[in-house]
Design an enzyme around this catalytic site. Structure first.
Site, PDB file in Angstrom:
ATOM      1  N   SER A 119       0.727  -1.273  -0.071  1.00  0.00           N
ATOM      2  CA  SER A 119       0.017  -0.022  -0.099  1.00  0.00           C
ATOM      3  C   SER A 119       0.904   1.267   0.193  1.00  0.00           C
ATOM      4  CB  SER A 119      -0.861   0.081   1.312  1.00  0.00           C
ATOM      5  OG  SER A 119      -1.672   1.208   1.362  1.00  0.00           O
ATOM      6  N   TYR A 145      -1.911   0.302  10.091  1.00  0.00           N
ATOM      7  CA  TYR A 145      -2.071  -0.477   8.859  1.00  0.00           C
ATOM      8  C   TYR A 145      -0.964  -0.275   7.875  1.00  0.00           C
ATOM      9  CZ  TYR A 145      -3.856  -1.270   3.975  1.00  0.00           C
ATOM     10  OH  TYR A 145      -3.896  -1.647   2.781  1.00  0.00           O
ATOM     11  N   LYS A 149       2.021  -3.069   6.721  1.00  0.00           N
ATOM     12  CA  LYS A 149       2.556  -3.598   5.134  1.00  0.00           C
ATOM     13  C   LYS A 149       4.073  -3.304   5.305  1.00  0.00           C
ATOM     14  CE  LYS A 149      -1.517  -4.141   3.302  1.00  0.00           C
ATOM     15  NZ  LYS A 149      -1.938  -5.433   2.562  1.00  0.00           N
TER      16      LYS A 149
END
Length: 329
Positions: A119, A145, A149
């Protein structure tokens, strides 16, 4: 294109299901693993569905063995930024610890090629005038988040050296649109993506669109994002698999168009394609929303020969609108 069985983890979701379709069209045999917590069984149309948990290495080893899997595409992740701040342990347990279980299962069964759904959140916050983000830009996530990643990407680097893992991490920007054939599309609960929310407001499925921030240092005052069609993302994943099969070295690649669209640009595109007015409510900025996020994706073109084919804004909106207006059984 390569042949063989590819395991698509999280393949009942938005991007995973589109990738399963693309894999089947390319002559591969997609096998979907999903727990259906956010994915949908109706989206699994191009291969078997094995329902189970990412963290269950024994289950994954069995799937890999039964289906003679030779490569993996990994989409399974919790993916709500705000929730990740409130519940970081949920995100690190699933996105990081779950990926470790997947890697254990792969390596135990001799599977060493993986394409990872990463991402642009790995880059963190950006100044509006900083320009497009390249892979050389600093990786400084500002939420769990994005951190999860980036942690997985770092794990891949160490596993490559120790175990010969071959990997590509695809850092994509704002996934959007729907299957050009109308067979599958976006169906989140809750829906947080701008384009389907704007379409819902235009169609009367929600009372209005909230525009959070009209005072950004951008041409029209609203935030700018780089929207990339889900079918173009699927194509990139298959190209990354072929790259690894051809002996490509591990790397991370941005996926985007290099062109940003503002919130007001999206509203205008939805109004053009739907012929309806979008009711809007302007509100203050949300904390942590950058003014602009645009990809420098030239490296993906150089390495994979990938070029977006469906990612102009009006095409994205047209496909998303067709999906939203499809007949419901």
């Amino acid at each position: 294109m390569q042949s063989g069985s590819v395991l698509i983890v999280g393949g009942a979701g938005y991007i995973g299901s589109q990738t399963a379709k693309a894999a089947a069209r390319a002559g591969l045999s997609p096998v979907v693993v999903d727990n259906l917590s956010v994915g949908h069984d109706w989206a699994v149309k191009w291969g078997p569905l094995e329902r189970g948990e990412l963290a269950d290495a024994d289950f994954l080893r069995g799937v890999i063995e039964r289906h003679k899997v030779t490569s993996v595409v990994h989409f399974a992740a919790h993916a709500y930024v705000g929730e990740s701040v409130a519940e970081p342990r949920k995100y690190f347990r699933n996105n990081v610890a779950g990926t470790l279980a997947l890697l254990d299962a792969m390596l135990d069964r001799g599977v060493k090629s993986i394409v990872f759904s990463s991402s642009c959140t790995v880059y963190g916050e950006r100044d509006a005038d900083a320009g497009p983000i390249s892979e050389a830009s600093a990786t400084e996530p500002c939420n769990p988040y994005g951190e999860s990643k980036l942690m997985v990407e770092k794990i891949f680097r160490w596993y490559a050296g120790a175990y010969g893992l071959r990997w590509v991490a695809l850092r994509y920007f704002n996934a959007a649109g729907a299957d050009p054939d109308g067979e599958i599309g976006e169906d989140h609960d809750p829906e947080t993506h701008l384009i389907p929310i704007t379409i819902a407001a235009a169609l009367g499925a929600r009372p209005e669109l909230g525009i959070f921030g009209t005072d950004y240092p951008t041409p029209d005052g609203t935030a700018i994002r780089d929207y990339i069609h889900v079918a173009d993302l699927a194509d990139a994943h298959l190209r990354a698999l072929a790259y690894l099969q051809g002996g490509g070295t591990p790397l991370a690649l941005n996926l985007g168009t290099g062109k940003g669209s503002s919130v007001k640009d999206v509203v205008a595109a939805v109004q053009r394609q739907s012929g309806r007015k979008v009711p809007v409510r302007e509100a203050a900025r949300r904390a942590g929303d950058p003014a602009a996020l645009v990809a420098d994706a030239r490296k993906a073109t150089e390495v994979l020969g990938w070029r977006p084919q469906h990612s102009d804004l009006d095409t994205i909106v047209r496909h998303a609108l067709a999906w939203a207006q499809r007949p419901r059984s």
